[in-house]
Design an enzyme around this catalytic site. Sequence first.
Site, PDB file in Angstrom:
ATOM      1  N   ARG A  20       0.692  -1.161   0.074  1.00  0.00           N
ATOM      2  CA  ARG A  20       0.054  -0.118   0.075  1.00  0.00           C
ATOM      3  C   ARG A  20       0.867   1.220   0.052  1.00  0.00           C
ATOM      4  O   ARG A  20       0.599   2.290  -0.867  1.00  0.00           O
ATOM      5  CB  ARG A  20      -1.002  -0.135   1.206  1.00  0.00           C
ATOM      6  CG  ARG A  20      -2.083  -1.090   1.094  1.00  0.00           C
ATOM      7  CD  ARG A  20      -3.084  -1.049   2.279  1.00  0.00           C
ATOM      8  NE  ARG A  20      -2.146  -1.199   3.377  1.00  0.00           N
ATOM      9  CZ  ARG A  20      -2.895  -0.879   4.587  1.00  0.00           C
ATOM     10  NH1 ARG A  20      -3.581  -0.439   4.819  1.00  0.00           N
ATOM     11  NH2 ARG A  20      -1.838  -1.399   5.607  1.00  0.00           N
ATOM     12  N   ASN A  38      -6.113  -2.695   1.879  1.00  0.00           N
ATOM     13  CA  ASN A  38      -6.176  -4.187   2.020  1.00  0.00           C
ATOM     14  C   ASN A  38      -7.392  -4.719   2.157  1.00  0.00           C
ATOM     15  O   ASN A  38      -8.235  -3.953   2.612  1.00  0.00           O
ATOM     16  CB  ASN A  38      -5.476  -4.538   3.305  1.00  0.00           C
ATOM     17  CG  ASN A  38      -4.013  -4.477   3.243  1.00  0.00           C
ATOM     18  OD1 ASN A  38      -3.345  -4.487   2.110  1.00  0.00           O
ATOM     19  ND2 ASN A  38      -3.339  -4.286   4.494  1.00  0.00           N
TER      20      ASN A  38
END
EC number: 3.6.1.7
Length: 92
Positions: A20, A38
Amino acid sequence: MGLKQVQLFVRGRVQGVFFRASTQREAKRLGLTGWVKNRSDGSVEVLAEGEEDELKELIAWANRGPSAARVERVDVRWRGFSGDFFDFRITD
């Protein structure tokens, strides 16, 4: 080429490997807006907006990911530009 939106579902070993944060850094470098998060199934979802060429660069990058990641598959969905985003964020 024009402004577009793309949604990515990145599968493989992509959580717990700074995917990320690396995606956010790459998206900002490319001048894109949107978010990355996520998912409960172990994948990572990306929603990004910007110029089509830069979005294609992000897709190519997502297929590699950061060095600790092992990307198995990236599902891509092109969508219409919304203009709803002003930066690129990591979200829940």
